[in-house]
Design a protein around this motif. Structure first.
Motif, PDB file in Angstrom:
ATOM      1  N   LEU A  31     -12.002 -29.674 -67.558  1.00  0.00           N
ATOM      2  CA  LEU A  31     -10.799 -29.428 -66.900  1.00  0.00           C
ATOM      3  C   LEU A  31     -10.229 -30.583 -65.799  1.00  0.00           C
ATOM      4  O   LEU A  31     -11.181 -31.234 -65.195  1.00  0.00           O
ATOM      5  N   GLU A  32      -8.492 -30.546 -66.772  1.00  0.00           N
ATOM      6  CA  GLU A  32      -7.808 -31.917 -65.644  1.00  0.00           C
ATOM      7  C   GLU A  32      -8.543 -31.638 -64.547  1.00  0.00           C
ATOM      8  O   GLU A  32      -8.233 -30.395 -63.415  1.00  0.00           O
ATOM      9  N   PRO A  33      -8.216 -33.212 -63.837  1.00  0.00           N
ATOM     10  CA  PRO A  33      -8.844 -32.643 -61.972  1.00  0.00           C
ATOM     11  C   PRO A  33      -7.531 -31.935 -61.677  1.00  0.00           C
ATOM     12  O   PRO A  33      -7.330 -31.248 -60.303  1.00  0.00           O
ATOM     13  N   SER A  34      -6.095 -32.182 -61.376  1.00  0.00           N
ATOM     14  CA  SER A  34      -4.843 -31.244 -61.239  1.00  0.00           C
ATOM     15  C   SER A  34      -4.699 -30.036 -61.483  1.00  0.00           C
ATOM     16  O   SER A  34      -4.516 -29.461 -60.313  1.00  0.00           O
ATOM     17  N   LEU A  35      -5.457 -29.491 -62.349  1.00  0.00           N
ATOM     18  CA  LEU A  35      -5.403 -28.155 -62.738  1.00  0.00           C
ATOM     19  C   LEU A  35      -6.863 -27.686 -61.842  1.00  0.00           C
ATOM     20  O   LEU A  35      -6.984 -26.682 -60.924  1.00  0.00           O
ATOM     21  N   ARG A  36      -7.947 -29.150 -61.299  1.00  0.00           N
ATOM     22  CA  ARG A  36      -8.844 -28.014 -60.968  1.00  0.00           C
ATOM     23  C   ARG A  36      -8.194 -27.191 -59.344  1.00  0.00           C
ATOM     24  O   ARG A  36      -8.601 -26.981 -58.428  1.00  0.00           O
ATOM     25  N   GLU A  37      -7.884 -28.726 -58.665  1.00  0.00           N
ATOM     26  CA  GLU A  37      -7.231 -28.291 -57.505  1.00  0.00           C
ATOM     27  C   GLU A  37      -6.328 -27.393 -57.323  1.00  0.00           C
ATOM     28  O   GLU A  37      -5.829 -27.012 -55.925  1.00  0.00           O
ATOM     29  N   LEU A  38      -5.387 -26.793 -58.101  1.00  0.00           N
ATOM     30  CA  LEU A  38      -4.572 -26.001 -58.184  1.00  0.00           C
ATOM     31  C   LEU A  38      -5.037 -25.068 -57.969  1.00  0.00           C
ATOM     32  O   LEU A  38      -4.539 -23.546 -57.335  1.00  0.00           O
ATOM     33  N   VAL A  39      -6.421 -24.374 -58.021  1.00  0.00           N
ATOM     34  CA  VAL A  39      -7.099 -23.840 -58.379  1.00  0.00           C
ATOM     35  C   VAL A  39      -7.875 -23.337 -57.369  1.00  0.00           C
ATOM     36  O   VAL A  39      -7.403 -21.962 -56.443  1.00  0.00           O
ATOM     37  N   LYS A  40      -8.272 -24.543 -56.718  1.00  0.00           N
ATOM     38  CA  LYS A  40      -8.793 -24.565 -55.789  1.00  0.00           C
ATOM     39  C   LYS A  40      -7.890 -23.779 -54.265  1.00  0.00           C
ATOM     40  O   LYS A  40      -8.193 -23.128 -53.534  1.00  0.00           O
ATOM     41  N   ILE A  41      -6.655 -24.440 -54.373  1.00  0.00           N
ATOM     42  CA  ILE A  41      -5.575 -24.334 -53.440  1.00  0.00           C
ATOM     43  C   ILE A  41      -4.996 -22.804 -54.137  1.00  0.00           C
ATOM     44  O   ILE A  41      -5.212 -21.689 -52.413  1.00  0.00           O
ATOM     45  N   ARG A  42      -4.388 -22.220 -55.368  1.00  0.00           N
ATOM     46  CA  ARG A  42      -3.983 -20.726 -55.180  1.00  0.00           C
ATOM     47  C   ARG A  42      -5.587 -20.103 -54.795  1.00  0.00           C
ATOM     48  O   ARG A  42      -4.633 -18.772 -53.830  1.00  0.00           O
ATOM     49  N   ALA A  43      -7.090 -20.212 -54.912  1.00  0.00           N
ATOM     50  CA  ALA A  43      -8.200 -19.354 -54.643  1.00  0.00           C
ATOM     51  C   ALA A  43      -7.701 -19.101 -52.775  1.00  0.00           C
ATOM     52  O   ALA A  43      -7.968 -18.483 -52.111  1.00  0.00           O
ATOM     53  N   SER A  44      -8.036 -20.308 -52.437  1.00  0.00           N
ATOM     54  CA  SER A  44      -7.957 -20.231 -50.836  1.00  0.00           C
ATOM     55  C   SER A  44      -6.686 -19.672 -50.150  1.00  0.00           C
ATOM     56  O   SER A  44      -6.751 -19.022 -48.719  1.00  0.00           O
ATOM     57  N   GLN A  45      -5.642 -20.050 -50.971  1.00  0.00           N
ATOM     58  CA  GLN A  45      -4.433 -18.917 -50.490  1.00  0.00           C
ATOM     59  C   GLN A  45      -4.593 -17.360 -50.428  1.00  0.00           C
ATOM     60  O   GLN A  45      -4.334 -16.695 -49.429  1.00  0.00           O
ATOM     61  N   LEU A  46      -5.386 -17.243 -51.765  1.00  0.00           N
ATOM     62  CA  LEU A  46      -5.134 -15.851 -51.338  1.00  0.00           C
ATOM     63  C   LEU A  46      -6.534 -15.615 -50.204  1.00  0.00           C
ATOM     64  O   LEU A  46      -6.348 -14.030 -49.717  1.00  0.00           O
ATOM     65  N   ASN A  47      -7.275 -16.162 -50.265  1.00  0.00           N
ATOM     66  CA  ASN A  47      -8.687 -15.416 -49.287  1.00  0.00           C
ATOM     67  C   ASN A  47      -8.359 -16.096 -48.237  1.00  0.00           C
ATOM     68  O   ASN A  47      -8.709 -15.987 -46.781  1.00  0.00           O
ATOM     69  N   GLY A  48      -6.912 -17.078 -47.946  1.00  0.00           N
ATOM     70  CA  GLY A  48      -6.301 -16.443 -46.325  1.00  0.00           C
ATOM     71  C   GLY A  48      -7.298 -18.315 -45.639  1.00  0.00           C
ATOM     72  O   GLY A  48      -7.791 -18.268 -44.233  1.00  0.00           O
ATOM     73  N   CYS A  49      -8.057 -19.209 -46.412  1.00  0.00           N
ATOM     74  CA  CYS A  49      -9.071 -20.120 -45.684  1.00  0.00           C
ATOM     75  C   CYS A  49      -7.993 -22.096 -45.493  1.00  0.00           C
ATOM     76  O   CYS A  49      -7.492 -22.163 -46.339  1.00  0.00           O
ATOM     77  N   ALA A  50      -7.653 -21.118 -44.028  1.00  0.00           N
ATOM     78  CA  ALA A  50      -7.126 -22.665 -43.890  1.00  0.00           C
ATOM     79  C   ALA A  50      -7.560 -24.339 -43.802  1.00  0.00           C
ATOM     80  O   ALA A  50      -6.757 -24.942 -44.664  1.00  0.00           O
ATOM     81  N   TYR A  51      -8.159 -23.813 -43.516  1.00  0.00           N
ATOM     82  CA  TYR A  51      -9.180 -25.307 -44.074  1.00  0.00           C
ATOM     83  C   TYR A  51      -9.590 -25.716 -45.541  1.00  0.00           C
ATOM     84  O   TYR A  51      -8.697 -26.742 -45.600  1.00  0.00           O
ATOM     85  N   CYS A  52      -9.704 -25.059 -46.543  1.00  0.00           N
ATOM     86  CA  CYS A  52      -9.813 -25.295 -47.695  1.00  0.00           C
ATOM     87  C   CYS A  52      -8.091 -25.873 -47.848  1.00  0.00           C
ATOM     88  O   CYS A  52      -8.489 -26.653 -49.145  1.00  0.00           O
ATOM     89  N   VAL A  53      -7.829 -24.905 -48.385  1.00  0.00           N
ATOM     90  CA  VAL A  53      -5.755 -25.129 -48.719  1.00  0.00           C
ATOM     91  C   VAL A  53      -5.678 -26.504 -47.900  1.00  0.00           C
ATOM     92  O   VAL A  53      -4.787 -27.065 -48.654  1.00  0.00           O
TER      93      VAL A  53
END
Length: 146
Positions: A31-53
């Motif tokens: 997986l492209e690094p940029s795609l991995r970061e988008l996935v991490k950010i979007r999941a973190s937004q949905l979960n409300g994890c400010a630290y990870c966002v």
């Protein structure tokens, strides 16, 4: 705002080591690094994890991600800024992050599978599961951006 509840790195270093091993394996995926970061950010937004966002948005910007795309990530359905492959990854991210609401219907799986080979789809699924685990650690232990 709370302060971090416990120092998990100090009281459970053996478990942290396993999580970091998983992160190392995920860094070696197709997986492209940029795609991995988008996935991490979007999941973190949905979960409300400010630290990870905060952490993953900073990492994405340092890696050259466009501010415009990061600001539009919550509305990726409505913007033209993401490729079909990225949209599929974001759809799978939302589906698995909200699995208690949506489960993982065959129709969505088939949409996503059109853009990833089997190995990539497995790696994407592991990436989503991993960030969801980190989100639960961050939220559960009241971690805050610095």
């Amino acid at each position: 705002m709370s302060t971090q509840r416990i120092r998990y790195d100090e009281v459970a270093p053996h478990v942290l080591k396993a999580m970091l091993g998983l992160e190392k394996a995920l860094a070696e995926t197709q997986l492209e690094p940029s795609l991995r970061e988008l996935v991490k950010i979007r999941a973190s937004q949905l979960n409300g994890c400010a630290y990870c966002v905060d952490m993953h948005s900073s990492d994405a910007l340092k890696a050259g991600e466009q501010t415009r795309r990061l600001l539009s990530l919550t509305t990726w359905h409505e913007t033209p800024f993401f490729s079909a492959r990225e949209r599929a990854a974001l759809l799978w991210t939302e589906t698995l992050t909200l699995v208690s609401e949506r489960h993982a219907p065959d129709e969505i799986y088939q949409q996503v599978a059109e853009h990833f080979n089997e190995r990539e789809l497995a790696e994407l699924t592991f990436a989503i599961a991993t960030i969801n685990a980190w989100n639960r650690i961050g939220i559960g232990l009241a971690m805050q951006p610095e």
